[in-house]
Design a protein around this motif. Structure first.
Motif, short mmCIF file in Angstrom:
data_model
loop_
_atom_site.label_atom_id
_atom_site.label_comp_id
_atom_site.label_asym_id
_atom_site.label_seq_id
_atom_site.Cartn_x
_atom_site.Cartn_y
_atom_site.Cartn_z
N VAL A 13 37.47 30.29 33.53
CA VAL A 13 36.24 29.90 34.22
C VAL A 13 35.68 31.10 34.97
O VAL A 13 36.40 31.81 35.67
CB VAL A 13 36.52 28.75 35.22
N ARG A 14 34.38 31.32 34.82
CA ARG A 14 33.71 32.41 35.53
C ARG A 14 33.32 31.92 36.92
O ARG A 14 32.65 30.90 37.08
CB ARG A 14 32.47 32.88 34.75
N GLU A 34 44.07 36.15 38.26
CA GLU A 34 44.64 36.21 36.92
C GLU A 34 44.39 34.93 36.13
O GLU A 34 44.65 34.87 34.93
CB GLU A 34 46.15 36.49 36.99
N LEU A 35 43.89 33.89 36.81
CA LEU A 35 43.71 32.59 36.17
C LEU A 35 42.24 32.23 35.97
O LEU A 35 41.92 31.34 35.17
CB LEU A 35 44.40 31.51 36.99
N VAL A 36 41.35 32.87 36.71
CA VAL A 36 39.91 32.69 36.54
C VAL A 36 39.27 34.07 36.53
O VAL A 36 39.88 35.06 36.94
CB VAL A 36 39.30 31.82 37.66
N ASP A 37 38.04 34.15 36.07
CA ASP A 37 37.31 35.41 36.09
C ASP A 37 36.37 35.44 37.29
O ASP A 37 35.35 34.74 37.29
CB ASP A 37 36.49 35.59 34.80
N ILE A 38 36.73 36.21 38.30
CA ILE A 38 35.85 36.34 39.46
C ILE A 38 34.82 37.43 39.11
O ILE A 38 35.13 38.61 39.10
CB ILE A 38 36.64 36.69 40.73
N VAL A 39 33.61 36.98 38.83
CA VAL A 39 32.58 37.89 38.31
C VAL A 39 31.66 38.42 39.40
O VAL A 39 30.77 39.24 39.12
CB VAL A 39 31.75 37.20 37.22
N GLY A 40 31.85 37.97 40.64
CA GLY A 40 31.01 38.46 41.72
C GLY A 40 31.47 37.93 43.06
O GLY A 40 32.18 36.92 43.14
N GLU A 41 31.09 38.64 44.11
CA GLU A 41 31.40 38.23 45.47
C GLU A 41 30.18 38.44 46.35
O GLU A 41 29.31 39.27 46.03
CB GLU A 41 32.57 39.06 46.05
#
Length: 230
Positions: A13-14, A34-41
């Motif tokens: 999940v992004r 490692e379990l989700v895609d952190i695409v931004g903060e």
């Protein structure tokens, strides 16, 4: 001979992470990265809306109390990103992740469009599960908070709990400090929980007592209990 079915791995999940505390964002990234895609903060309302519009994630992990915008924190982010869709044509969904477990905070962000609300006491495994459920369109709440939503949305249309005038004098941060102090937290524990200094806690407590015209921690606890704020 029958060929065994292949299990197709679930795509990650992004996620966009919105919280004004950099160390907290780093901690969440370390726990679930490692379990989700952190695409931004993002640390505030305005940059959050920009990042969400640019990345179109499946789920936004959203703190309730944020600087910027019109002063309404996560609600402003929800309004600013309303109607956005992912590349797959699914709506960008929001999961509130906050230290606050106050009914007014929960109801406000749900009314603004969030799909769920969990507190920062949640562990990494449960948080990833919550993110995946919200991504699938489910509503997710910490057990105690679900009652707030049922009470609010089970009432007649337009019925909203009357805002306590005294409580309304306090800022969002002062409310957080007030609740923790009233629950018996020491100043150092409050500082650790909210990622602020002990001196800042002392300043907020003094301000709360002054605004509520109370003289002691004992009176503050009694005041909070009388309003069912604990």
């Amino acid at each position: 001979m029958t060929t065994p079915e292949r299990t197709v791995p679930r795509s990650r999940v992004r996620v966009v992470l919105v919280d004004d505390h950099r160390m907290f964002r780093s901690g969440v990234r370390a726990e679930i990265g490692e379990l989700v895609d952190i695409v931004g903060e993002a640390p505030d309302v305005d940059s959050a809306v920009t990042v969400i519009r640019e990345t179109r994630p499946a789920v936004v992990l959203l703190d309730v109390h944020l600087p910027g915008g019109n002063g309404n924190g996560g609600v402003d982010v929800l309004h600013g990103a309303r109607g956005l869709e992912t590349e797959d044509g699914q709506p960008v969904r929001f999961l509130a992740l906050s230290v606050s477990d106050a009914a007014e905070d929960v109801i406000a962000v749900i009314r603004a469009g969030a799909r769920g609300y969990v507190t920062k006491t949640i562990n990494a495994t449960d948080l990833v599960h919550a993110i995946r459920r919200v991504s699938d369109g489910d509503a997710v709440f910490s057990p105690r908070l679900a009652g707030f939503v049922l009470d609010a949305f089970g009432a007649a249309a337009g019925e909203i709990a009357e805002v306590d005038e005294e409580l309304d004098r306090l800022s969002a941060r002062e409310r957080e400090v007030m609740r923790l102090i009233a629950r018996g937290y020491q100043y150092k524990e409050v500082a650790k929980e909210l990622f602020i200094s002990v001196k800042t806690v002392e300043t907020h407590v003094s301000s709360v007592l002054r605004k509520l015209q109370l003289s002691s921690r004992h009176e503050l606890t009694a005041w909070a209990m009388g309003r069912r704020l604990l």
